[in-house]
Scaffold this motif. Structure first.
Motif, PDB file in Angstrom:
ATOM      1  N   MET A   1       0.831  -1.196   0.000  1.00 26.17           N
ATOM      2  CA  MET A   1       0.000   0.000   0.000  1.00 26.17           C
ATOM      3  C   MET A   1       0.871   1.254   0.000  1.00 26.17           C
ATOM      4  O   MET A   1       2.013   1.243   0.459  1.00 26.17           O
ATOM      5  N   ARG A   2       0.278   2.361  -0.462  1.00 37.70           N
ATOM      6  CA  ARG A   2       0.903   3.670  -0.317  1.00 37.70           C
ATOM      7  C   ARG A   2       0.344   4.287   0.961  1.00 37.70           C
ATOM      8  O   ARG A   2      -0.846   4.596   1.039  1.00 37.70           O
ATOM      9  N   ILE A   3       1.205   4.455   1.953  1.00 41.69           N
ATOM     10  CA  ILE A   3       0.780   4.859   3.288  1.00 41.69           C
ATOM     11  C   ILE A   3       1.390   6.209   3.643  1.00 41.69           C
ATOM     12  O   ILE A   3       2.594   6.424   3.466  1.00 41.69           O
ATOM     13  N   GLY A   4       0.572   7.108   4.168  1.00 37.03           N
ATOM     14  CA  GLY A   4       1.063   8.335   4.776  1.00 37.03           C
ATOM     15  C   GLY A   4       1.221   8.115   6.267  1.00 37.03           C
ATOM     16  O   GLY A   4       0.334   7.532   6.903  1.00 37.03           O
ATOM     17  N   PHE A   5       2.340   8.554   6.836  1.00 37.96           N
ATOM     18  CA  PHE A   5       2.571   8.351   8.269  1.00 37.96           C
ATOM     19  C   PHE A   5       2.999   9.682   8.870  1.00 37.96           C
ATOM     20  O   PHE A   5       4.001  10.269   8.452  1.00 37.96           O
ATOM     21  N   ILE A   6       2.252  10.136   9.871  1.00 39.28           N
ATOM     22  CA  ILE A   6       2.539  11.416  10.534  1.00 39.28           C
ATOM     23  C   ILE A   6       2.677  11.167  12.034  1.00 39.28           C
ATOM     24  O   ILE A   6       1.767  10.635  12.674  1.00 39.28           O
ATOM     25  N   GLY A   7       3.837  11.568  12.565  1.00 34.72           N
ATOM     26  CA  GLY A   7       4.113  11.371  13.996  1.00 34.72           C
ATOM     27  C   GLY A   7       5.302  10.458  14.174  1.00 34.72           C
ATOM     28  O   GLY A   7       5.159   9.298  14.549  1.00 34.72           O
TER      29      GLY A   7
ATOM     30  N   LEU B   1       5.974   4.457   1.919  1.00 37.33           N
ATOM     31  CA  LEU B   1       5.583   5.462   2.900  1.00 37.33           C
ATOM     32  C   LEU B   1       5.913   6.876   2.453  1.00 37.33           C
ATOM     33  O   LEU B   1       6.971   7.122   1.869  1.00 37.33           O
ATOM     34  N   VAL B   2       4.977   7.780   2.751  1.00 37.65           N
ATOM     35  CA  VAL B   2       5.195   9.218   2.647  1.00 37.65           C
ATOM     36  C   VAL B   2       5.076   9.765   4.071  1.00 37.65           C
ATOM     37  O   VAL B   2       4.082   9.481   4.760  1.00 37.65           O
TER      38      VAL B   2
ATOM     39  N   ALA C   1       9.653  12.234   1.875  1.00 37.15           N
ATOM     40  CA  ALA C   1       9.237  13.306   2.782  1.00 37.15           C
ATOM     41  C   ALA C   1       8.243  14.227   2.089  1.00 37.15           C
ATOM     42  O   ALA C   1       8.409  14.565   0.914  1.00 37.15           O
ATOM     43  N   ALA C   2       7.197  14.625   2.813  1.00 39.02           N
ATOM     44  CA  ALA C   2       6.195  15.553   2.303  1.00 39.02           C
ATOM     45  C   ALA C   2       6.249  16.845   3.105  1.00 39.02           C
ATOM     46  O   ALA C   2       6.635  16.855   4.282  1.00 39.02           O
ATOM     47  N   ALA C   3       5.814  17.947   2.480  1.00 40.08           N
ATOM     48  CA  ALA C   3       5.918  19.264   3.102  1.00 40.08           C
ATOM     49  C   ALA C   3       4.782  19.565   4.073  1.00 40.08           C
ATOM     50  O   ALA C   3       4.897  20.469   4.892  1.00 40.08           O
ATOM     51  N   SER C   4       3.681  18.815   4.001  1.00 43.00           N
ATOM     52  CA  SER C   4       2.513  19.107   4.846  1.00 43.00           C
ATOM     53  C   SER C   4       1.678  17.850   5.023  1.00 43.00           C
ATOM     54  O   SER C   4       1.779  16.903   4.227  1.00 43.00           O
ATOM     55  N   PRO C   5       0.807  17.830   6.037  1.00 48.22           N
ATOM     56  CA  PRO C   5      -0.124  16.713   6.165  1.00 48.22           C
ATOM     57  C   PRO C   5      -1.027  16.558   4.947  1.00 48.22           C
ATOM     58  O   PRO C   5      -1.371  15.432   4.578  1.00 48.22           O
ATOM     59  N   GLN C   6      -1.411  17.664   4.337  1.00 44.56           N
ATOM     60  CA  GLN C   6      -2.220  17.584   3.123  1.00 44.56           C
ATOM     61  C   GLN C   6      -1.489  16.819   2.036  1.00 44.56           C
ATOM     62  O   GLN C   6      -2.067  15.943   1.380  1.00 44.56           O
ATOM     63  N   GLU C   7      -0.219  17.122   1.849  1.00 46.49           N
ATOM     64  CA  GLU C   7       0.580  16.433   0.834  1.00 46.49           C
ATOM     65  C   GLU C   7       0.733  14.958   1.166  1.00 46.49           C
ATOM     66  O   GLU C   7       0.742  14.108   0.268  1.00 46.49           O
TER      67      GLU C   7
ATOM     68  N   GLN D   1      15.386   9.975  10.291  1.00 47.52           N
ATOM     69  CA  GLN D   1      16.094  10.001   9.014  1.00 47.52           C
ATOM     70  C   GLN D   1      16.247   8.598   8.439  1.00 47.52           C
ATOM     71  O   GLN D   1      16.290   8.401   7.224  1.00 47.52           O
ATOM     72  N   ILE D   2      16.276   7.599   9.312  1.00 47.06           N
ATOM     73  CA  ILE D   2      16.403   6.212   8.859  1.00 47.06           C
ATOM     74  C   ILE D   2      15.264   5.835   7.910  1.00 47.06           C
ATOM     75  O   ILE D   2      15.445   5.007   7.003  1.00 47.06           O
ATOM     76  N   LEU D   3      14.089   6.452   8.081  1.00 49.90           N
ATOM     77  CA  LEU D   3      12.960   6.141   7.198  1.00 49.90           C
ATOM     78  C   LEU D   3      13.240   6.584   5.770  1.00 49.90           C
ATOM     79  O   LEU D   3      12.915   5.866   4.820  1.00 49.90           O
ATOM     80  N   ILE D   4      13.855   7.746   5.618  1.00 48.41           N
ATOM     81  CA  ILE D   4      14.236   8.223   4.290  1.00 48.41           C
ATOM     82  C   ILE D   4      15.306   7.315   3.705  1.00 48.41           C
ATOM     83  O   ILE D   4      15.267   6.947   2.519  1.00 48.41           O
ATOM     84  N   ASP D   5      16.262   6.917   4.560  1.00 49.75           N
ATOM     85  CA  ASP D   5      17.325   6.020   4.108  1.00 49.75           C
ATOM     86  C   ASP D   5      16.764   4.685   3.631  1.00 49.75           C
ATOM     87  O   ASP D   5      17.337   4.044   2.730  1.00 49.75           O
ATOM     88  N   GLU D   6      15.635   4.275   4.224  1.00 47.67           N
ATOM     89  CA  GLU D   6      15.015   2.991   3.866  1.00 47.67           C
ATOM     90  C   GLU D   6      14.002   3.123   2.723  1.00 47.67           C
ATOM     91  O   GLU D   6      13.353   2.143   2.356  1.00 47.67           O
ATOM     92  N   GLY D   7      13.832   4.347   2.185  1.00 40.17           N
ATOM     93  CA  GLY D   7      13.001   4.496   1.004  1.00 40.17           C
ATOM     94  C   GLY D   7      11.758   5.347   1.139  1.00 40.17           C
ATOM     95  O   GLY D   7      11.026   5.536   0.157  1.00 40.17           O
ATOM     96  N   ALA D   8      11.468   5.884   2.338  1.00 34.18           N
ATOM     97  CA  ALA D   8      10.300   6.746   2.497  1.00 34.18           C
ATOM     98  C   ALA D   8      10.531   8.081   1.793  1.00 34.18           C
ATOM     99  O   ALA D   8      11.667   8.518   1.594  1.00 34.18           O
TER     100      ALA D   8
END
Length: 288
Positions: free
Chosen positions: A1-7, A26-27, A45-51, A36-43
């Motif tokens: 799935m394409r998942i947004g994760f905030i927090g 993940l976004v 980054a989005a600029a806002s919760p809306q994005e 930062q490990i999430l970005i290293d693993e392929g997530a």
């Protein structure tokens, strides 16, 4: 799935990492050094919760308190502004059950599904994918959420409609808080009596006083090791939710009131960012 994760805090980061390693895309929002490990693993980054919400099949929230969830969902450039019809919001924060029912209704008005799924198990449970999850929502929404919850949790129980998961988490926090206080009192008494608290803990572990809190947090108390698995200020927040729920339902919680007062004193002594087991420092007389 394409998942947004905030927090992406102490628990959110390992929970999100487990989802990535399970094969999901993940976004994420507000990446810091810890996450930062999430970005290293392929997530991404989005600029806002809306994005985050735009294009996501599921948006997962793991935030500190009710106002944080309300702001992320309802605020300018919030999740609701970008939520796609048919998307699912899973709130794994610990917040007000009353507010949860209201938020679920707002998500439904925009064509989305809503599941409240607060957790217990701390940083270790989040890291190991072994959290206990209390779930509220419709059968359909929970069925959609379950494959993701099973990545992050081990014991997952559907408690009822939206808000039921949060109500169950409040009950959990009452029992955990009072048990931490009881273990702290017992070990403080042991030390005051001149008995080795570590040996007392071991002796009690096979008897009727045995508990996971005596096992894990009792060890923290004996070793004076209070790096946070779950911060004192967050548990104090949860007890506030319990007292608010009790007032709403006309129930008196005298033990919870007492422990809440003790935690307030502990916070005044700068223990807010220490583990909730640091209540032992107060009970043991460190600040008298």
């Amino acid at each position: 799935m394409r998942i947004g994760f905030i927090g992406l805090g102490v628990m959110g980061t390992p929970m999100a990492l487990n989802l990535i390693r399970a094969g999901h895309t993940l976004v994420v929002h507000r990446v810091k050094e810890r996450s930062q490990i999430l970005i290293d693993e392929g997530a991404t980054a989005a600029a806002s919760p809306q994005e985050v919400a735009e294009g996501a099949e599921v948006v997962i929230l793991m935030l500190p308190d009710t106002p944080d969830v309300e702001q992320v969902l309802r605020g300018e450039s919030g999740v609701l502004a970008g939520l796609q019809p048919g998307s699912l919001v899973i709130d794994m924060s610990s917040i007000s059950p009353v507010a949860t029912a209201e938020l679920a209704a707002e998500v439904a008005e925009r064509g989305g599904g809503y599941v409240d799924a607060p957790v217990s198990g701390g940083e270790v449970g989040a890291r190991d994918g072994a959290l206990t999850v209390f779930v509220g929502g419709s059968e359909e929404a929970v069925s959609r959420a379950m494959p993701l919850l099973e990545v992050m949790g081990k014991t997952i129980t559907h408690m009822g409609e939206a808000g039921a998961g949060q109500a169950t988490k409040v009950v959990n926090q009452v029992i955990v808080g009072l048990t931490i206080e009881a273990v702290a009192e017992g070990l403080a008494l042991a030390e005051a009596s001149g008995i080795d608290a570590a040996r007392v803990r071991e002796a009690l572990s096979g008897g009727f006083a045995s508990s996971r809190i005596l096992d894990l947090h009792g060890q923290r108390m004996v070793e004076r090791h209070f790096e946070p698995g779950f911060r004192m200020r967050l548990h104090r927040k949860d007890l506030g939710l319990a007292l608010a729920a009790a007032e709403h339902h006309g129930v008196t919680l005298p033990g919870t009131e007492a422990v809440t007062g003790q935690m307030d004193t502990a916070l005044a002594h700068d223990l807010a960012e220490q583990d909730h087991s640091a209540l032992f420092r107060l009970i043991g007389g460190e600040f008298t």
